[in-house]
Design a protein around this motif. Structure first.
Motif, PDB file in Angstrom:
ATOM      1  N   VAL A  69       0.666  -1.113   0.048  1.00  0.00           N
ATOM      2  CA  VAL A  69       0.076  -0.114  -0.125  1.00  0.00           C
ATOM      3  C   VAL A  69       0.851   1.321   0.054  1.00  0.00           C
ATOM      4  O   VAL A  69       0.615   2.212  -0.976  1.00  0.00           O
ATOM      5  CB  VAL A  69      -0.919   0.067   1.170  1.00  0.00           C
ATOM      6  N   GLY A  94       4.596   1.610  -0.185  1.00  0.00           N
ATOM      7  CA  GLY A  94       5.747   1.506  -0.896  1.00  0.00           C
ATOM      8  C   GLY A  94       5.456   2.073  -2.296  1.00  0.00           C
ATOM      9  O   GLY A  94       6.063   2.861  -3.003  1.00  0.00           O
ATOM     10  N   TYR A 139      14.509  -8.441  -5.148  1.00  0.00           N
ATOM     11  CA  TYR A 139      15.711  -8.756  -4.529  1.00  0.00           C
ATOM     12  C   TYR A 139      16.545  -9.795  -5.104  1.00  0.00           C
ATOM     13  O   TYR A 139      17.651  -9.846  -4.462  1.00  0.00           O
ATOM     14  CB  TYR A 139      15.429  -8.870  -3.070  1.00  0.00           C
ATOM     15  N   ALA A 159       9.905   0.217   3.067  1.00  0.00           N
ATOM     16  CA  ALA A 159       8.325   0.104   3.230  1.00  0.00           C
ATOM     17  C   ALA A 159       7.995  -1.178   3.110  1.00  0.00           C
ATOM     18  O   ALA A 159       6.769  -1.416   2.542  1.00  0.00           O
ATOM     19  CB  ALA A 159       7.611   1.012   2.606  1.00  0.00           C
ATOM     20  N   ALA A 202       6.371  -5.230   5.007  1.00  0.00           N
ATOM     21  CA  ALA A 202       5.315  -5.499   6.102  1.00  0.00           C
ATOM     22  C   ALA A 202       5.864  -5.139   7.434  1.00  0.00           C
ATOM     23  O   ALA A 202       7.189  -5.194   7.750  1.00  0.00           O
ATOM     24  CB  ALA A 202       5.078  -6.866   5.980  1.00  0.00           C
ATOM     25  N   GLU A 203       5.100  -4.767   8.325  1.00  0.00           N
ATOM     26  CA  GLU A 203       5.365  -4.201   9.563  1.00  0.00           C
ATOM     27  C   GLU A 203       5.852  -5.316  10.629  1.00  0.00           C
ATOM     28  O   GLU A 203       5.149  -5.737  11.373  1.00  0.00           O
ATOM     29  CB  GLU A 203       4.178  -3.668  10.299  1.00  0.00           C
ATOM     30  N   TRP A 249      11.219  -9.485   9.898  1.00  0.00           N
ATOM     31  CA  TRP A 249      11.670  -9.540   8.369  1.00  0.00           C
ATOM     32  C   TRP A 249      12.422  -8.285   7.733  1.00  0.00           C
ATOM     33  O   TRP A 249      12.992  -8.232   6.958  1.00  0.00           O
ATOM     34  CB  TRP A 249      10.102  -9.320   7.732  1.00  0.00           C
TER      35      TRP A 249
HETATM   36  P1  NAD Z   1       1.472  -4.073   2.859  1.00  0.00           P
HETATM   37  O1  NAD Z   1       1.172  -5.167   3.667  1.00  0.00           O
HETATM   38  O2  NAD Z   1       0.620  -3.276   1.772  1.00  0.00           O
HETATM   39  O3  NAD Z   1       2.891  -4.106   1.944  1.00  0.00           O
HETATM   40  C1  NAD Z   1       3.924  -4.878   2.630  1.00  0.00           C
HETATM   41  C2  NAD Z   1       5.011  -5.259   1.365  1.00  0.00           C
HETATM   42  O4  NAD Z   1       5.960  -5.862   1.858  1.00  0.00           O
HETATM   43  C3  NAD Z   1       4.299  -6.267   0.315  1.00  0.00           C
HETATM   44  O5  NAD Z   1       4.466  -5.731  -0.880  1.00  0.00           O
HETATM   45  C4  NAD Z   1       5.160  -7.561   0.644  1.00  0.00           C
HETATM   46  O6  NAD Z   1       5.353  -8.338  -0.570  1.00  0.00           O
HETATM   47  C5  NAD Z   1       6.323  -7.303   1.239  1.00  0.00           C
HETATM   48  N1  NAD Z   1       6.912  -8.042   2.216  1.00  0.00           N
HETATM   49  C6  NAD Z   1       6.178  -8.822   3.076  1.00  0.00           C
HETATM   50  N2  NAD Z   1       7.155  -9.841   3.626  1.00  0.00           N
HETATM   51  C7  NAD Z   1       8.335  -9.406   3.289  1.00  0.00           C
HETATM   52  C8  NAD Z   1       9.830  -9.816   3.532  1.00  0.00           C
HETATM   53  N3  NAD Z   1       9.907 -10.856   4.369  1.00  0.00           N
HETATM   54  N4  NAD Z   1      10.753  -9.393   2.959  1.00  0.00           N
HETATM   55  C9  NAD Z   1      10.395  -8.115   2.066  1.00  0.00           C
HETATM   56  N5  NAD Z   1       9.415  -7.808   1.647  1.00  0.00           N
HETATM   57  C10 NAD Z   1       8.227  -8.245   2.258  1.00  0.00           C
HETATM   58  O7  NAD Z   1       2.178  -2.862   3.865  1.00  0.00           O
HETATM   59  P2  NAD Z   1       2.113  -1.286   4.078  1.00  0.00           P
HETATM   60  O8  NAD Z   1       0.754  -0.923   4.346  1.00  0.00           O
HETATM   61  O9  NAD Z   1       2.528  -0.791   2.682  1.00  0.00           O
HETATM   62  O10 NAD Z   1       2.979  -0.802   5.160  1.00  0.00           O
HETATM   63  C11 NAD Z   1       4.403  -1.010   4.742  1.00  0.00           C
HETATM   64  C12 NAD Z   1       5.035  -0.365   5.985  1.00  0.00           C
HETATM   65  O11 NAD Z   1       4.587   1.282   5.810  1.00  0.00           O
HETATM   66  C13 NAD Z   1       4.763  -0.853   7.273  1.00  0.00           C
HETATM   67  O12 NAD Z   1       6.129  -0.814   8.051  1.00  0.00           O
HETATM   68  C14 NAD Z   1       3.794   0.047   7.722  1.00  0.00           C
HETATM   69  O13 NAD Z   1       3.877   0.211   9.392  1.00  0.00           O
HETATM   70  C15 NAD Z   1       4.229   1.267   7.336  1.00  0.00           C
HETATM   71  N6  NAD Z   1       2.933   2.291   7.165  1.00  0.00           N
HETATM   72  C16 NAD Z   1       1.890   1.733   6.678  1.00  0.00           C
HETATM   73  C17 NAD Z   1       0.705   3.041   6.540  1.00  0.00           C
HETATM   74  C18 NAD Z   1      -0.646   2.461   5.965  1.00  0.00           C
HETATM   75  O14 NAD Z   1      -1.581   3.160   6.186  1.00  0.00           O
HETATM   76  N7  NAD Z   1      -0.831   1.130   5.384  1.00  0.00           N
HETATM   77  C19 NAD Z   1       1.002   4.277   6.930  1.00  0.00           C
HETATM   78  C20 NAD Z   1       2.153   4.575   7.363  1.00  0.00           C
HETATM   79  C21 NAD Z   1       3.252   3.556   7.428  1.00  0.00           C
END
Ligand code: NAD
Length: 799
Positions: free
Chosen positions: A16, A18, A77, A93, A95-96, A100
C-alpha cells in the motif's frame, strides 16, 4: 559541505505505502526503483508489476498522470540488488514485522551506496532497534521516515533519529522531503507510533469509548467530530472505515504491545473496542471491503448496530444547538460544552478534554516541542488546530483548571495529573505553550523556535501555530492599494503581488479592473507582477450569480460589454511589458484558468486543478479561453512538420467541450493549460518564493511580451469534421442536445467560424466570436437550469 544530491531513490516494498511513495516520487520527478520479493511463479518482478498496475486504478490517484506509472523502475531482491548502488536514498516500506525488516537490511546492506541514507517507513516499530541490525557503516545514515496514507496528499512526514543517526543526515533528509517532495516535516522521538498516530489513535479510541458512554450513534458522532469540530470531514468512524479497520487494529496493537499502564497511564482505554473486533471477525474492514462501521446499500448509507450485529438505517444528525455552540469563540465554546446538560455537549467536552490531557501528559516523551504535536495533528489528521492551539485559544489556565477538576471527579480517562509546567512557570505566565519566542519544550523548559534550515527560507509565509505571532500573508509587506476585490502589495519593492480577495477568488469586474491597474503600476515601477494567495483556490472563475443578476438588471448589451472588458484584461496581462506570473494552487477554473493561461508564465503547486469548465454550466469560455486554444494549436502546428492543424486543435477542443480539469499540475500540463517550461512546485508553501524569483529572472533576462501575431485557423472545413463527430456522439446518446449545441458553438469559435482553412486571424477576431457564443447561451433556458443547479447544489447538471 557538499549538498545532498538525490539522483535516484529505491523503495523497498511495493505494498500500500511503498507503491504510493514510488508514485509520488515520480510525480515530483525523482527517478525511483521499486523493489519487492521475487514472485514464486511467472516473471520475477510479478509482485511489483501488479502493484504498479494497481496504482493506476487507485482513487484518489497517487499519480499526477496515470501513464507515468511506467516511469517506476521495477525490481526484485533476487535479480536487481546491485541497482541499490545507484540510489542516494533507500526507503524501506515492507510489512510491519521486525524480523522481516531486519532480514532484509542484512540482505541489502552490502549493496547500499556508501553515502546513501537508509530510512524506514515503519508506523510503530522502534527505529533504534531496527538500526541495531545494520552494519556500523550504515547506522549513522539510518533513520525513520514516516509517511501518511495516502502519501501524495497527506502533508505530514515524521522523521525519527536514533542515538547513532548523524545530525547532518536528518537535515539533508528534511531538506529533500520538504522541497523536493513538498511535505511538512515534523521530527518525532522514537516512541511507539511516533506523534500523530499516537495522539490521533488514542483520540479515536477515546472518542469511541465516550460515544459508547454517552450512548451516541456513529452518525451523530461523525457529524459532531467532522467539519463542525474543525477536523477531517469524515469524522471518527468514517475515517476509520477509510483508513481500513485492519490497519487501524494494527496501529492499536502496536500501542497495546509496546506500552503498558506504567509507560502510558491511559493504557486502559487502548483496549480494542468490542464493535471493532466484531467487524474484523466479520471481515468488514471498512471502505475496501465495502462494509465497516457503515455500509452503502444502493443510495442508502446504513450503520452497523453492535448489539444486533446488523446494518440498520443511518443518517442521524447531531442536535443543531451544538453546531451553533461550536461556532462560538474558543473560550465560550468550551465553557458552553462543559456546562451543557445534553449527552452530545458532554461528549464533545469530554473528547476535547481527553485530547488536551493526553497531549500534555505525553508531550515530553514523544515530541520536542508543543509545536511538533500541533503540526503533526494538523498535517497527519486533517485538524484545523492541534490540541495545544485550541487549549491556548480557549484560555490556558481556565481550561487547565477544568481538566484538573474532571480528573479529581473521576471523569477523565486517566487520573494521571497534568504535568507541573501546565500550572507553574513560563507556560502559565505566557498563557500557553506557543509564544512569539517559540513553542514549549518541557525538557529544556524553554520556548524554542523552529529549527533553522536553509530550505525554510523558501517559505515566505510558512504555516505557523496560534500564538507564534507569525506574519499574516493577508497583511504582510507594503500595501499599495486594497479594496474588496484585490490587494496590491510588495515584499521587496521589486515585484508587485496581486492577491484576489473575492469569495473563492471569483473574477468580478472589480477584480478585472484592479488587475489592469496592477499591470499598469508594475510596468511603471516594478520588475514583474505575481498573482498569488496564501491559500486555495487560485480562482474559480466568473461570479455566476452576479452574471445572472447583471443580465436581468442591465440586459445582454451590458453582459457583452462586460465580457469584452474581461477579454481586454486578459490581453493586457498577456501583452504586459513586465512578466506576469500566475502562482497557482488548488482550483484554477474558467476565468481563473484564463487568467493563468494569459499570464507570461505559470508557477503551479503540484496540487493544482486547472481547466475551462464553462460547458458544465451551459456556457463557453468567454474571457479568451477558446481564443487561447485556437492560437496554441496554430503555434504547435507551426513548430511541427505536420501540415494539418486539426490534430493540434482536437486536444484543446475536447478539453474545453468536455469541461476537463487536470487532476494535478502535471495533468493540467497535458491538457495544455500549463506549458512545458512552466514550473511545478511540490511544496505549496514555496510557491510565492519561486514565483517572485521567476518574475525577477525573466525581467533580468530582458523580458519582452510576445509579438501580436496573426495566426491561421482551420475554418469551415475543420468545423465540418468536428461536427461529424459531434453528430455521432449526439445520435449515439453520449451527449445531450444542449451539450451538442454548446459544443457546436465551441467548435465555431476554435475553428474561426465560416472562413477558409488557413485564414489568418487576430485574437480580437476570435474573442468577438467567443462573446457572441457566450451571450447566446446566456439567454438559453437550459443554460439557466445548469447555472441554477450549480449555484444550489455545487454540482454540474447535464440536461
Ligand atoms: P503492505 O502489507 O501493503 O505491503 C508490504 C509489502 O512488503 C508487500 O508488498 C510484501 O510483498 C512485502 N513483504 C512482505 N514480507 C516481506 C519480507 N519478508 N521481505 C521483504 N518484503 C516483504 O504494507 P503497507 O501498509 O504498505 O506497510 C508497509 C510499511 O509502511 C509498514 O512498516 C507500515 O507500518 C508502514 N506504514 C503503513 C501505513 C498504512 O496506512 N498502510 C502508513 C504509514 C506507514
Amino acid at each position: 559541505m557538499s549538498r545532498f544530491n538525490v539522483k535516484k531513490v529505491a523503495v523497498l516494498g511495493a505494498g500500500v505505502m511503498g507503491a504510493q511513495i514510488a508514485a509520488h516520487l515520480v510525480n515530483v520527478k525523482v527517478p525511483v526503483v521499486l523493489f519487492d520479493l521475487p514472485a514464486k511463479e511467472g516473471p520475477k518482478n510479478g509482485i511489483v508489476t501488479k502493484a504498479v498496475e494497481g496504482l493506476k486504478k487507485l482513487k484518489p490517484s497517487p499519480l499526477g498522470v496515470v501513464d507515468d506509472a511506467a516511469l517506476i523502475q521495477q525490481a526484485n531482491y533476487e535479480e536487481h540488488l546491485e541497482l541499490l548502488g545507484e540510489c542516494d536514498l533507500v526507503i524501506e516500506a515492507i510489512a510491519e514485522r521486525m524480523d522481516w525488516k531486519l532480514d532484509l537490511y542484512k540482505r541489502i546492506a552490502p549493496f547500499v551506496a556508501e553515502h546513501a541514507i537508509v530510512a524506514s517507513n515503519t508506523s510503530g516499530l522502534s527505529i533504534t532497534k531496527l538500526s541495531e541490525a545494520l552494519p556500523d557503516a550504515i547506522k549513522p545514515r539510518f533513520c525513520g521516515i514516516h509517511f501518511f496514507n495516502p502519501p501524495r496528499y497527506m502533508y505530514l512526514v515524521e522523521l525519527i533519529k536514533t542515538p547513532t543517526t548523524e545530525p547532518k543526515i536528518l537535515d539533508d533528509l528534511e531538506t529533500f522531503v520538504t522541497t523536493a517532495l513538498g511535505k511538512g516535516v515534523v521530527r518525532a522521538k522514537d516512541t511507539p507510533n511516533f506523534i500523530a498516530n499516537r495522539i490521533g489513535i488514542a483520540g479515536m479510541l477515546a472518542t469511541m469509548k465516550e460515544a459508547l458512554k454517552f450512548g451516541l450513534t456513529y452518525d451523530v458522532v461523525d457529524d459532531l467530530t467532522g467539519k463542525k469540530l474543525g477536523r477531517a470531514s469524515s469524522g471518527t468512524f468514517r475515517t476509520a472505515d477509510v483508513v481500513g479497520l485492519d490497519t487501524m487494529a494494527h496501529v492499536i496493537k502496536t500501542l497495546q504491545d509496546n506500552l503498558n499502564a506504567k509507560t502510558d497511564p491511559f493504557y486502559e482505554s487502548f483496549a480494542t473496542p468490542k464493535v471493532l473486533s466484531k467487524l474484523l471477525e466479520m471481515g468488514n474492514l471498512g471502505q475496501k471491503s465495502k462494509a465497516g462501521f457503515y455500509k452503502k446499500v444502493g443510495r442508502d448509507i446504513l450503520r452497523f448496530d453492535g448489539d444486533s450485529g446488523e446494518y440498520v438505517p443511518g443518517g442521524e444528525k447531531a442536535d443543531e444547538v451544538y453546531g451553533r455552540m461550536l461556532k462560538k469563540p474558543a473560550g465560550e465554546r468550551l465553557k458552553l460544552l462543559r456546562s451543557s446538560e445534553g449527552a452530545q455537549g458532554q461528549f464533545l467536552w469530554s473528547i476535547l478534554r481527553n485530547s488536551f490531557h493526553y497531549a500534555a501528559v505525553h508531550l515530553a516523551s514523544i515530541a520536542q516541542t508543543a509545536r511538533d504535536v500541533d503540526f503533526a495533528m494538523r498535517w497527519g489528521f486533517g485538524m484545523k488546530q492541534g490540541p495545544f492551539e485550541l487549549w491556548q485559544e480557549a484560555g490556558w489556565v481556565q481550561v487547565a483548571k477544568w481538566i484538573e477538576e474532571d480528573i479529581a471527579a473521576g471523569k477523565a480517562l486517566s487520573n494521571a495529573p497534568l504535568p507541573e509546567w501546565v500550572f507553574k512557570g513560563p507556560v502559565a505566565e505566557a498563557g500557553g505553550v506557543h509564544t512569539a519566542e517559540g513553542s514549549w519544550n518541557p525538557t529544556s523548559k524553554k520556548f524554542e523556535p523552529k529549527h533553522v534550515l536553509p530550505v525554510y527560507s523558501r517559505q515566505l509565509f510558512p504555516e505557523a501555530v496560534l500564538g507564534s505571532n507569525a506574519t499574516d500573508w493577508q497583511s504582510a509587506g507594503k500595501t499599495l492599494q486594497e479594496d474588496d476585490a484585490l490587494r496590491l502589495w510588495t515584499l521587496d519593492d521589486k515585484v508587485l503581488v496581486a492577491t484576489l480577495k473575492t469569495k473563492m477568488r471569483a473574477i468580478s469586474m472589480e477584480v478585472a479592473e484592479a488587475l489592469q491597474q496592477a499591470v499598469e503600476i508594475a510596468e511603471k515601477d516594478y520588475q514583474g507582477l505575481v498573482v498569488w494567495a496564501g491559500d486555495e483556490p487560485f480562482s474559480v472563475g466568473a461570479d455566476l450569480q452576479a452574471m445572472l443578476t447583471g443580465m436581468v438588471g442591465a440586459g445582454m448589451g451590458m453582459v457583452s460589454q462586460a465580457e469584452e472588458f474581461l477579454q481586454q484584461t486578459m490581453l493586457r496581462v498577456r501583452y504586459s511589458n513586465v512578466p506576469v506570473v500566475s502562482a497557482i494552487r488548488g482550483m484554477a477554473l474558467g476565468g481563473g484558468c484564463e487568467l493563468a493561461i494569459y499570464s507570461s508564465k505559470r508557477v503551479a503547486a503540484m496540487e493544482s486543478y486547472i481547466g475551462l469548465v464553462e460547458v458544465g454550466v451551459g456556457l463557453v469560455p468567454g474571457a479568451g479561453g477558446l481564443t487561447y486554444i485556437a492560437r496554441r494549436a496554430a503555434e504547435n502546428q507551426a513548430k511541427s512538420a505536420h501540415k494539418d492543424l486539426l490534430p493540434f486543435l482536437t486536444e484543446g477542443f475536447t478539453s474545453a467541450a468536455m469541461a476537463k480539469v487536470g487532476t494535478s499540475a502535471i495533468e493540467s500540463r497535458q491538457l495544455g493549460y500549463l506549458l512545458d517550461d512552466d514550473i511545478v512546485v511540490p511544496n505549496k508553501d514555496e510557491l510565492l518564493y519561486v514565483a517572485i524569483n521567476t518574475a525577477k529572472a525573466m525581467f533580468d533576462a530582458g523580458y519582452r511580451p510576445p509579438h501580436k501575431r496573426l495566426f491561421p485557423v482551420i475554418g469551415r472545413s475543420g468545423k465540418a469534421t468536428i461536427m461529424g463527430q459531434l453528430v455521432n456522439m449526439r445520435d449515439g446518446g453520449f451527449i445531450s442536445a444542449h451539450d451538442f449545441h454548446i459544443a457546436t458553438l465551441v467548435a465555431n469559435v476554435v475553428t474561426g467560424g465560416d472562413v477558409d482553412a488557413g485564414t489568418l486571424v487576430t485574437e480580437e477576431y476570435l474573442m468577438a466570436l467567443e462573446r457572441a457564443a457566450f451571450c447566446e447561451l446566456l439567454q438559453n433556458t437550459k443554460t439557466h437550469e445548469r447555472i441554477m443547479a450549480m449555484l444550489s447544489t455545487g454540482k454540474p447538471l447535464r440536461n
